[in-house]
Design an enzyme around this catalytic site. Structure first.
Site, PDB file in Angstrom:
ATOM      1  N   ARG A 141       0.804  -1.224   0.000  1.00 42.17           N
ATOM      2  CA  ARG A 141       0.000   0.000   0.000  1.00 42.17           C
ATOM      3  C   ARG A 141       0.834   1.271   0.000  1.00 42.17           C
ATOM      4  NH1 ARG A 141      -3.988  -1.477   4.101  1.00 42.17           N
ATOM      5  NH2 ARG A 141      -3.158  -3.517   3.642  1.00 42.17           N
ATOM      6  N   THR A 142       1.942   1.273   0.734  1.00 41.57           N
ATOM      7  CA  THR A 142       2.727   2.511   0.777  1.00 41.57           C
ATOM      8  C   THR A 142       3.322   2.822  -0.592  1.00 41.57           C
ATOM      9  OG1 THR A 142       3.221   2.102   3.099  1.00 41.57           O
ATOM     10  CG2 THR A 142       4.577   3.728   1.986  1.00 41.57           C
TER      11      THR A 142
ATOM     12  N   LYS B  45      24.296  -7.096  -6.860  1.00 40.61           N
ATOM     13  CA  LYS B  45      25.723  -7.204  -7.210  1.00 40.61           C
ATOM     14  C   LYS B  45      26.585  -6.502  -6.173  1.00 40.61           C
ATOM     15  CE  LYS B  45      24.660  -6.741 -12.143  1.00 40.61           C
ATOM     16  NZ  LYS B  45      24.805  -5.755 -13.222  1.00 40.61           N
TER      17      LYS B  45
ATOM     18  N   ARG C 286      12.015   3.227   1.538  1.00 39.85           N
ATOM     19  CA  ARG C 286      11.574   2.241   2.525  1.00 39.85           C
ATOM     20  C   ARG C 286      12.742   1.298   2.743  1.00 39.85           C
ATOM     21  NH1 ARG C 286       6.996  -0.954   4.103  1.00 39.85           N
ATOM     22  NH2 ARG C 286       6.010   1.073   4.414  1.00 39.85           N
TER      23      ARG C 286
ATOM     24  N   HIS D  89       7.792   6.351  10.496  1.00 38.83           N
ATOM     25  CA  HIS D  89       6.956   6.196   9.302  1.00 38.83           C
ATOM     26  C   HIS D  89       6.050   7.437   9.236  1.00 38.83           C
ATOM     27  CE1 HIS D  89       4.908   4.575   5.999  1.00 38.83           C
ATOM     28  NE2 HIS D  89       4.538   3.400   6.449  1.00 38.83           N
TER      29      HIS D  89
END
Lengths: 321, 184
Positions: free
Chosen positions: A64-65, A92, A114, A142
């Protein structure tokens, strides 16, 4: 010609709500009201941020975010690129800062990060020339979730001043709880925390940081006179880590059930940041009850993120001009 | 205000009232009644003006013309040129504008850039049959090919003058329009 009243912007990043003044939070929430109207239109798009590039950098799973930020940027006509660690040069061995510099060289104006480590958004903010929005860093912060909770609560309750909000669940590991504590306190709300002692940690830490907090270990007692309750997601890993005897026992004492809802004040609102573990921290019938504003939280999240993108992008543009 | 050397009143309360009444009549005449009309005030002072025109039309034509409020902030062409970030307010138009006659209402017509933004905003909401423009004061100095259909008063100005519209709904005190001259 008269110009609209306005806000002097000094903010470049949104890392947490601890450095937001009440006026600034109110400006974001007021802007989001206008943004919400746009989202209700048949053609839910305005041309405001044409030419602005937003990159969603998601090092941790999120539905959702990420989608919310993507829709918010698109509703303002910004360019959006989604970056996920999987399938990228991160595999990598590219470092977070290297990736950030690459995205900067590619013309990114706003990075939405995030990450599972606390402090990563602050780290990027020290090096990136554009704006950083923290979309969740570890157990730390948040801010956009907290702002959408504030928006939803203010919309329903009229004001946050002296309103009584309960936060229940895994407070110790919750970035949602921390950012909400900053935001709700700044807006003048009274807060009660409710959790099993193992998921709260040192009581004194919370009281030292937010002296007006109430900590209550019984959910029934906490919900008395509450105007709203924010139910936190219980990560199943907590039981494996030995913090809980069993999920069933947690549910028995801390789940928001319809019996507990009925015992509380009749109009009490129910919020949850999602994704829900139905039957663990919240009963399925409570989640879709008339008092639940969980779906509205999701819709409001897009409007609040549009408001933040608008303010940050215009600030950046003006500096560049 | 201390930087302004002198002010002159160009419309008083009675003159504003008569101008609004005349504009309302012209709107009804031009559109052969007001059945299809939707008045849309541009925030902020266009909104009380649109409400006043609707009140006159209700008396004269016996029709309640819908009134909407339009915020054009997100459509401005000077967002990156300004020193501040303008507040976004809410657009509230409860009537579907498609196939209706939309009359944009604002207090002062100057460069035409606000109206340009309002046209873009309205077109995003639907496809009106026609869009017309009503303003209380036209002060000239257009920078775009835009003109008003209904004008309360044409006022020749120089660019360094300021036209101030005071409306009792949003400003303290009585209705009036002033022209402020810069210090010489």
């Amino acid at each position: 010609m008269t110009l609209p009243e306005s806000m002097r912007p000094t903010r470049r990043h949104v890392l947490d709500l601890d450095d937001f003044t009440r006026h600034e939070i109110e400006t974001v929430l007021d802007t989001a009201i206008g943004m919400k109207e746009i989202l209700s239109r048949e053609i839910a798009q305005v041309p405001t941020l044409r030419g602005v590039s937003v990159v969603n950098m998601f090092y941790e799973e999120s539905t959702r975010t990420r989608i919310s930020f993507e829709l918010a940027a698109k509703a303002l006509s910004a360019n959006v690129v989604n970056f996920t660690a999987r399938g990228s040069s991160v595999e990598k061995g590219e470092s977070l800062l290297d990736t950030m510099r690459t995205l900067q060289a590619l013309g990114a104006d706003i990075l939405v990060l995030r990450h599972s480590y606390a402090g990563t958004a602050h780290l990027l903010a020290q090096h990136f020339r554009g704006a950083i929005i923290n979309a969740g860093d570890g157990s730390h912060a948040h801010p956009t979730q907290a702002l959408l909770d504030l928006f939803t609560l203010r919309d329903k309750l009229g004001t946050l001043e002296r309103r009584h909000i309960v936060i229940v669940g895994d407070i110790l590991h919750s970035r949602v709880a921390r950012s909400n504590l900053w935001g709700l306190t700044t807006m003048g709300a009274h807060i009660t925390l409710c959790a099993p002692p193992t998921l709260l940690g040192n009581e004194q830490f919370w009281l030292d940081t937010w002296p007006d907090l109430r900590i209550v270990y019984s959910l029934e007692a906490a919900l008395q006179d509450a105007d709203a309750v924010i139910v936190l997601r219980l990560q199943r890993e907590r039981q494996e880590a030995g913090l809980l005897p069993s999920l069933r026992e947690y549910a028995q004492f801390f789940a928001l059930t319809s019996a507990r809802l009925q015992a509380a004040h009749a109009g009490m609102l129910v919020l949850h940041p999602g994704p829900m573990n139905e039957g663990i921290e919240i009963a399925p019938d409570v989640a879709i009850s008339a008092q639940s504003v969980i779906e509205e939280q999701v819709t409001n999240g897009v409007a609040v993120r549009m408001a933040l993108l608008y303010h940050l992008a215009l600030h950046l543009r003006r500096k560049g001009a | 205000m201390s930087a302004i050397a002198s002010e002159k009143e160009i419309l008083n309360g009675d003159e504003i009232r008569r101008a609004i009444t005349r504009i309302a009549h012209e709107i009804a005449e031009r559109n052969e009644g007001v059945q299809q009309v939707v008045l849309v005030g541009i925030r902020r002072r266009g909104v009380p003006l649109a409400n006043r025109i609707a009140a006159v039309l209700s008396d004269v034509e016996g029709v309640q013309v819908p009134v909407g409020e339009l915020d054009i902030t997100l459509y401005r062409d000077d967002l990156t040129l300004r020193a501040d970030v303008p507040l976004v307010r809410t657009t509230r138009i409860d009537t579907n504008v498609t196939d209706r006659v939309v009359i944009l209402v604002d207090d002062v017509l100057y460069t035409g850039r606000t109206v340009r933004a309002a046209l873009d905003a309205i077109v995003d909401l639907g496809r009106p049959a026609r869009i017309q423009l009503a303003v209380l004061v036209d002060r000239g100095h257009r920078e775009l090919p835009i003109r008003a259909d209904f004008v309360g008063k044409n006022v020749p100005t120089s660019r360094d003058e300021v036209v101030e519209v005071h409306l009792s709904e949003v400003d303290a005190g009585e209705d009036r329009v002033l022209i402020a001259h810069p210090p010489r």
